[in-house]
Design an enzyme around this catalytic site. Sequence first.
Site, mmCIF file in Angstrom:
data_model
loop_
_atom_site.group_PDB
_atom_site.id
_atom_site.type_symbol
_atom_site.label_atom_id
_atom_site.label_comp_id
_atom_site.label_asym_id
_atom_site.label_seq_id
_atom_site.Cartn_x
_atom_site.Cartn_y
_atom_site.Cartn_z
ATOM 1 N N THR A 127 1.103 -4.144 4.499
ATOM 2 C CA THR A 127 0.915 -4.441 5.922
ATOM 3 C C THR A 127 0.250 -5.795 6.174
ATOM 4 O OG1 THR A 127 -1.220 -3.283 5.939
ATOM 5 C CG2 THR A 127 0.749 -2.008 6.535
ATOM 6 N N THR A 183 0.813 -1.213 0.000
ATOM 7 C CA THR A 183 0.000 0.000 0.000
ATOM 8 C C THR A 183 0.842 1.256 0.000
ATOM 9 O OG1 THR A 183 -1.844 -1.093 1.116
ATOM 10 C CG2 THR A 183 -1.733 1.291 1.319
#
Length: 343
Positions: A96, A20
């Site tokens: 993540t 991300t």
Amino acid sequence: MSRRQVAQVPGVAVVGLGGTIAMAQAGNGGVIPSLSAEDLVAAVPGLAGLGVDLAVSSFRSQPGTSLTVEDIIELADVLHQQFTDGAVGAVITQGTDTIEETAYLLDLLNATEAPIVVTGAMRNPTLAGADGPANLLAAVTVAASPHARGLGCLVVLADEIHAAARVRKSHTMSPSTFISPNGGPLGYVVEGYVRLVNRPAHRYRPPAPNRDQPVPRVGLYTATLGDDGGLLPALASHLDGLVIAAFGAGHVPQQWVANIEEIAGRIPVVFASRTGSGFTATDTYGFPGSESDLIARGLIPAGILDPYKARLLLQILLTTTDSRESLRTALAAATDDLGTKTR
């Protein structure tokens, strides 16, 4: 690899894996990993003021969900060479979703005192309040700090410093998603300084993995209400090892025990708690399927490791031994669960 000269001291390697933090808008309306590690570094206000010499490179460009154990083993070799060349620490940027696993694997593979700091972002760069730049700044600050030496691999997001062996992702979207249920964060980045408030009691370093064989296939099976365990034999027939995410302190349904005992006679079977915090018990309960019953049937308790980390540790250990006693000793050492009692 490009090199960004900022100052004479110290040297930190920054390696990008995608995720991300590195995503940009795609034609289909979603975001995909598009930005290089160099792009990420260039977008961080205040980074030049740290006085850190950065060696920046992109190693992968993909979502964290697509990373493999083989990728992380290869990355560990790259980082080892960086440390041999004089880097005092390293920062990894990635998605993540798998940080709690990749960080622990890097912790197991890092035989040096140099810290490896893994970071990422919960809000991609196209969103208001994107957290990637702040997380990267904090991560470089920690990697360059002498206070981080000897701590192994760390996860740094939202100005919190977590030990790889403790950290978990706890929320799907919150920027403060990472927590350490067993012991809390090691410290914080405060006004640009590393402030440690506790240290792990020990750091486990397993034998170096045997690179001459494929990574062993270790499965993870979660105990759930009403499951009779009938699928376990078919699953285990394709595995080199198995981790059971057990109920509570290490319990499975009574209907499982015959299958599990048979499987544990063929391949190593480790049981951890699916709760994600606390130690597995060893001698509190005595019913069929309890922790003491599982140990008597040849299963190995994971101590304080959650199921995801226990699986990775078992994979690394199985490259060098399949001795149940050696594995039991290693699991105990990895979690500082050596069985010493004062009562």
